[in-house]
Design a protein around this motif. Structure first.
Motif, short mmCIF file in Angstrom:
data_model
loop_
_atom_site.label_atom_id
_atom_site.label_comp_id
_atom_site.label_asym_id
_atom_site.label_seq_id
_atom_site.Cartn_x
_atom_site.Cartn_y
_atom_site.Cartn_z
N GLU A 104 77.39 40.60 70.91
CA GLU A 104 76.72 41.38 70.18
C GLU A 104 74.74 40.92 70.65
O GLU A 104 74.32 42.11 70.54
CB GLU A 104 76.92 41.06 68.76
CG GLU A 104 77.92 41.37 68.53
CD GLU A 104 78.11 40.41 67.19
OE1 GLU A 104 77.76 39.37 67.22
OE2 GLU A 104 79.70 40.70 66.50
N TYR A 105 74.55 39.45 71.23
CA TYR A 105 73.35 39.96 71.29
C TYR A 105 73.06 40.26 72.92
O TYR A 105 71.65 41.08 72.53
CB TYR A 105 72.94 38.22 71.74
CG TYR A 105 71.50 38.30 72.83
CD1 TYR A 105 70.51 38.00 71.73
CD2 TYR A 105 71.28 37.62 73.85
CE1 TYR A 105 68.94 38.00 72.17
CE2 TYR A 105 70.54 37.67 73.85
CZ TYR A 105 69.51 37.07 73.93
OH TYR A 105 68.11 36.64 74.42
N ARG B 99 74.17 43.27 73.63
CA ARG B 99 73.63 44.35 73.25
C ARG B 99 72.54 44.94 72.52
O ARG B 99 71.93 46.49 72.38
CB ARG B 99 75.33 44.86 72.24
CG ARG B 99 76.03 45.72 73.22
CD ARG B 99 77.35 45.24 72.10
NE ARG B 99 78.77 45.53 72.68
CZ ARG B 99 80.00 45.13 72.25
NH1 ARG B 99 79.43 45.07 70.41
NH2 ARG B 99 80.73 45.46 72.83
N THR B 100 72.08 44.10 71.70
CA THR B 100 70.41 44.20 71.27
C THR B 100 69.19 44.22 72.52
O THR B 100 68.38 44.67 71.80
CB THR B 100 70.02 43.19 70.26
OG1 THR B 100 70.33 41.87 71.12
CG2 THR B 100 71.14 43.18 69.43
N ASP C 161 69.27 46.12 75.14
CA ASP C 161 68.92 47.89 75.67
C ASP C 161 69.00 48.06 76.98
O ASP C 161 67.73 48.28 77.82
CB ASP C 161 67.97 48.20 75.25
CG ASP C 161 67.51 49.94 75.42
OD1 ASP C 161 68.04 50.27 75.35
OD2 ASP C 161 66.24 50.41 76.02
#
Length: 417
Positions: free
Chosen positions: A309-310, A312-313, A315
């Protein structure tokens, strides 16, 4: 550009091409010794290199001052040309599994005797291609041209034929095409000799050195291509070994027993021949992979998911997401192991790198190393609740594993077979 300028330019190309061809031949000797066909091809190329060399003006001058053929005006170089044609023809027949050495070299001997006899009797000084000494119907030159074309044309045809069959090996196909170009260029040279004998245009004679030089450079390219490819692979493997070393040191520092040998200097590891550097790189990739498999037992699926999840932030491009996830949870796994967190082995799980070969694994690990340097460290946590769920392995695949809630002793780390 006048004829003299063309001749001088061609002479420079001819000289540089001959030197480069001999260098390529000598460099190929160590590898050619292991293959009979490679040895025969190298002999054929060496014969052609010798045929080109004796046509160089400085070499011709030395030969004419030194040997008994001093008054024969090129007889030595022409006899050598017949010998090189025999080597080429012998290679062609051997490649076709129809080798007839006695026939080939007997024909060479008969041709050589005929040329010497013609040069000494009814066609004195016929080794010179000039209007003064050689008429168009010179039997000496017709025999000589036929001897050369008998060797070069079949070899060019064979190289083209085999290059069409080598569809999967691009480098091999390119090498054969270059060699075919060299033999075709040599055939063109002897065709031009016939044209010169028949028409005697001055400008055509000025093209002789340039034609020979083009032949030499084409043969050099075809002969040296395997050496260039080996040098390219060596450089690429040495660079990968150099760039992977920091990642290897960190992981082996966390899991020392995966290393086969004691660490050596980073620069020293990249030195050596193509095979030794490749083996070191292969061993280093395996050791990194083993360390990742062991360290994976020190993180939970929740930790991996938070890392994902990290990432994916951030970019990142699609091909760099999974390496970044691995870099994140590897940092947490190293911290957990250093703090004494017990592993939860996953003996039934399989782990695989993305891709299908060593190069794909290397590229993936290099991306892991790159992500490890550019992504800031984040606290992912390492709680280990009881669960039975698919656990991502960090390489884009999933493995189903039921983890045990009871802590295992630190000495009981189980590795995959």
């Amino acid at each position: 550009m006048d004829d003299a300028s063309v001749y001088n330019m061609g002479s420079a190309v001819e000289l540089s091409g001959a030197l480069a061809l001999w260098l390529a031949v000598f460099l190929r000797v160590p590898t050619a010794r292991r293959s009979h066909q490679q040895r025969m091809l190298l002999l054929a190329v060496a014969g052609l290199a010798g045929s080109i060399t004796v046509y160089l003006d400085p070499v011709t001058a030395v030969l004419n001052r030194t040997f008994v053929f001093a008054q024969s005006c090129g007889l030595f170089m022409n006899v050598w040309g017949v010998f090189s044609s025999a080597l080429i023809l012998d290679f062609v027949l051997a490649a076709m599994s129809r080798r007839r050495p006695w026939l080939v070299y007997s024909a060479m001997a008969v041709t050589t005797v005929a040329l010497v006899a013609l040069n000494a009797t009814i066609a004195p000084n016929s080794g010179c291609v000039t209007s003064e000494y050689v008429p168009w119907y010179s039997l000496f030159w017709w025999i000589l041209v036929a001897a050369h074309l008998t060797g070069t044309i079949p070899c060019a045809v064979m190289c083209v034929r085999y290059s069409r069959q080598a569809k999967r090996d691009r480098a091999f196909r390119v090498g054969l095409v270059l060699l075919a170009g060299g033999f075709i260029s040599s055939s063109v040279f002897w065709t031009v000799v016939l044209a010169f004998l028949l028409a005697r245009p001055v400008w055509l004679g000025a093209l002789f050195p340039l034609n020979i030089g083009v032949t030499a450079w084409l043969m050099t390219a075809g002969t040296a291509l395997p050496l260039l490819l080996a040098a390219h692979r060596l450089g690429r493997n040495a660079l990968a070994l150099w760039r992977l070393r920091p990642l290897w040191r960190e992981l082996v520092g966390a899991v020392p027993h995966v290393a086969l040998d004691s660490p050596r200097g980073r620069f020293r590891e990249t030195l050596g021949g193509p095979r030794s550097v490749y083996l070191r790189l292969y061993r280093e990739v395996i050791e990194i992979r083993d360390a990742i498999l062991i360290l994976r037992d020190h993180v939970t699926p929740q930790t991996v998911e938070r890392a994902r999840e990290y990432v994916r932030t951030r970019d990142l491009p699609e091909n760099r997401i999974e390496p970044a996830v691995v870099a994140c949870w590897l940092a947490e796994a190293r911290r957990a192991k250093a703090n004494g967190s017990p592993p939860l082995p996953n003996p039934a799980a399989s782990a695989g790198f993305r891709g299908h070969d060593l190069r794909d694994e290397i590229d993936f690990l290099l991306e892991v190393h790159r992500a490890r340097r550019i992504l800031p460290s984040i606290p992912l946590g390492s709680a280990r609740p009881e669960y039975s769920t698919p656990v991502p392995d960090g390489y884009g695949e999933e493995m189903t594993q039921t983890l045990q809630p009871e802590p295992q002793p630190q000495s009981g780390i189980q590795r995959e077979p």
